[in-house]
Design a protein around this motif. Structure first.
Motif, PDB file in Angstrom:
ATOM      1  N   UNK A 245       0.832  -1.207   0.000  1.00 45.83           N
ATOM      2  CA  UNK A 245       0.000   0.000   0.000  1.00 45.83           C
ATOM      3  C   UNK A 245       0.865   1.255   0.000  1.00 45.83           C
ATOM      4  N   UNK A 246       0.307   2.323  -0.534  1.00 43.48           N
ATOM      5  CA  UNK A 246       0.910   3.645  -0.406  1.00 43.48           C
ATOM      6  C   UNK A 246      -0.109   4.585   0.230  1.00 43.48           C
ATOM      7  N   UNK A 247       0.385   5.289   1.275  1.00 43.19           N
ATOM      8  CA  UNK A 247      -0.425   6.286   1.952  1.00 43.19           C
ATOM      9  C   UNK A 247       0.281   7.635   1.892  1.00 43.19           C
ATOM     10  N   UNK A 248      -0.512   8.675   1.988  1.00 40.00           N
ATOM     11  CA  UNK A 248       0.028  10.033   2.076  1.00 40.00           C
ATOM     12  C   UNK A 248      -0.420  10.642   3.404  1.00 40.00           C
ATOM     13  N   UNK A 249       0.477  11.387   4.049  1.00 38.41           N
ATOM     14  CA  UNK A 249       0.127  12.065   5.301  1.00 38.41           C
ATOM     15  C   UNK A 249       0.555  13.523   5.212  1.00 38.41           C
ATOM     16  N   UNK A 250      -0.381  14.422   5.458  1.00 43.07           N
ATOM     17  CA  UNK A 250      -0.090  15.849   5.514  1.00 43.07           C
ATOM     18  C   UNK A 250       0.047  16.267   6.972  1.00 43.07           C
ATOM     19  N   UNK A 251       0.729  17.359   7.243  1.00 40.59           N
ATOM     20  CA  UNK A 251       1.019  17.759   8.634  1.00 40.59           C
ATOM     21  C   UNK A 251      -0.225  17.807   9.508  1.00 40.59           C
ATOM     22  N   UNK A 252      -0.165  17.136  10.654  1.00 32.83           N
ATOM     23  CA  UNK A 252      -1.267  17.144  11.605  1.00 32.83           C
ATOM     24  C   UNK A 252      -2.483  16.352  11.170  1.00 32.83           C
ATOM     25  N   UNK A 253      -2.355  15.621  10.096  1.00 34.30           N
ATOM     26  CA  UNK A 253      -3.498  14.873   9.553  1.00 34.30           C
ATOM     27  C   UNK A 253      -3.260  13.369   9.645  1.00 34.30           C
ATOM     28  N   UNK A 254      -4.323  12.626   9.402  1.00 33.81           N
ATOM     29  CA  UNK A 254      -4.194  11.182   9.342  1.00 33.81           C
ATOM     30  C   UNK A 254      -3.664  10.729   7.986  1.00 33.81           C
ATOM     31  N   UNK A 255      -3.696   9.432   7.758  1.00 33.75           N
ATOM     32  CA  UNK A 255      -3.190   8.869   6.507  1.00 33.75           C
ATOM     33  C   UNK A 255      -4.322   8.714   5.494  1.00 33.75           C
ATOM     34  N   UNK A 256      -3.976   8.905   4.231  1.00 34.78           N
ATOM     35  CA  UNK A 256      -4.954   8.698   3.161  1.00 34.78           C
ATOM     36  C   UNK A 256      -4.366   7.731   2.133  1.00 34.78           C
ATOM     37  N   UNK A 257      -5.185   6.787   1.686  1.00 37.68           N
ATOM     38  CA  UNK A 257      -4.724   5.729   0.797  1.00 37.68           C
ATOM     39  C   UNK A 257      -4.619   6.224  -0.635  1.00 37.68           C
ATOM     40  N   UNK A 258      -3.449   5.992  -1.260  1.00 30.96           N
ATOM     41  CA  UNK A 258      -3.226   6.405  -2.644  1.00 30.96           C
ATOM     42  C   UNK A 258      -3.499   5.228  -3.585  1.00 30.96           C
ATOM     43  N   UNK A 259      -2.770   4.133  -3.403  1.00 29.25           N
ATOM     44  CA  UNK A 259      -2.914   2.934  -4.214  1.00 29.25           C
ATOM     45  C   UNK A 259      -2.637   1.724  -3.323  1.00 29.25           C
ATOM     46  N   UNK A 260      -3.159   0.584  -3.732  1.00 32.59           N
ATOM     47  CA  UNK A 260      -2.780  -0.656  -3.086  1.00 32.59           C
ATOM     48  C   UNK A 260      -2.737  -1.778  -4.123  1.00 32.59           C
ATOM     49  N   UNK A 261      -1.996  -2.813  -3.763  1.00 34.90           N
ATOM     50  CA  UNK A 261      -1.828  -3.951  -4.664  1.00 34.90           C
ATOM     51  C   UNK A 261      -1.959  -5.233  -3.845  1.00 34.90           C
ATOM     52  N   UNK A 262      -2.767  -6.147  -4.330  1.00 36.82           N
ATOM     53  CA  UNK A 262      -2.970  -7.404  -3.616  1.00 36.82           C
ATOM     54  C   UNK A 262      -2.153  -8.538  -4.201  1.00 36.82           C
TER      55      UNK A 262
END
Lengths: 109, 114
Positions: free
Chosen positions: B33-50
């Motif tokens: 998986x790839x996640x992105x995190x901005x300052x003071x924020x939680x993680x958001x999912x960009x892409x995933x591969x099974x």
């Protein structure tokens, strides 16, 4: 997906127990409750997870309410290294880990 | 030791350039998986591969691309189409994508676009 509610921040004295609450009133019967923590400038670290029964591991304990609408992460003896942001997550799958803003735990020496 | 490795830890790029972030795992995990995190924020999912040669978009895939040619590797390319690429990027892996599996995260790459 069901979401969780956590306090923005909590404080604890070093070597005292810490109880981090999480509300998840819309949890579905198949949702697992996961806890992760994130130290500054690091990736999240898995802490513990459970479904219905209370769970213990070397890092922490997870107490799950009977109706599963809330849970509590218990750190039995807080250390300075436990200072982190703790995330409570209801997961529909590891590909859908919804990380909110979590609870920032400050440990006071 | 088994684990998941992201490189580099810090990355600087000029606006308009594509940049590729590396993620390697030796845990024999199928899912990544790839996640992105901005300052003071939680993680958001960009892409995933099974599975190798297959991947799905997450919540914020626009401006990003991935490939999964090997089980161990899941590189993320931040393209010039990504309007606000400066962020902390986290790669993760797990045995499966099910509810009862834990994810292992890398240490992250902090990308700054100037």
């Amino acid at each position: 997906d069901a979401k969780t509610t956590q306090p923005n921040s909590m404080e604890s004295n070093e070597e005292e127990p810490v109880h981090l609450p999480c509300n998840h009133s819309t949890i579905s019967g198949t949702d697992y409750i996961h806890w992760y923590r994130q130290l500054p400038s690091q990736g999240p670290e898995y802490v513990i997870h459970g479904l219905t029964s209370n769970v213990n591991n070397r890092m922490a304990s997870l107490a799950i309410a009977e109706d599963r609408k809330s849970s509590t992460l218990i750190l039995h003896r807080a250390t300075l290294r436990d200072a982190a942001v703790y995330y409570c997550i209801l997961t529909a799958g590891a590909n859908n880990l919804f990380f909110g803003t979590g609870t920032r735990l400050t440990v006071i020496p | 030791d088994g684990g998941i490795t992201q490189s580099p830890k810090y990355l600087f790029r000029k606006e308009g350039q594509n940049v590729t972030l590396s993620c390697e795992q030796n845990l024999n995990h199928d899912a990544m998986y790839w996640y992105r995190q901005d300052p003071g924020q939680g993680l958001r999912l960009i892409y995933y591969s099974q599975i190798v040669n297959d991947f799905q978009k997450g919540d914020i895939a626009e401006g990003y691309s991935v490939s999964r040619e090997k089980k161990e590797s899941f590189p993320l390319t931040v393209t010039s189409a990504q309007k606000n690429p400066t962020a902390f990027y986290l790669c993760a892996s797990s045995i499966l994508t099910g509810r009862n599996t834990e994810a292992f995260f890398g240490q992250g790459t902090r990308l700054t676009v100037v």
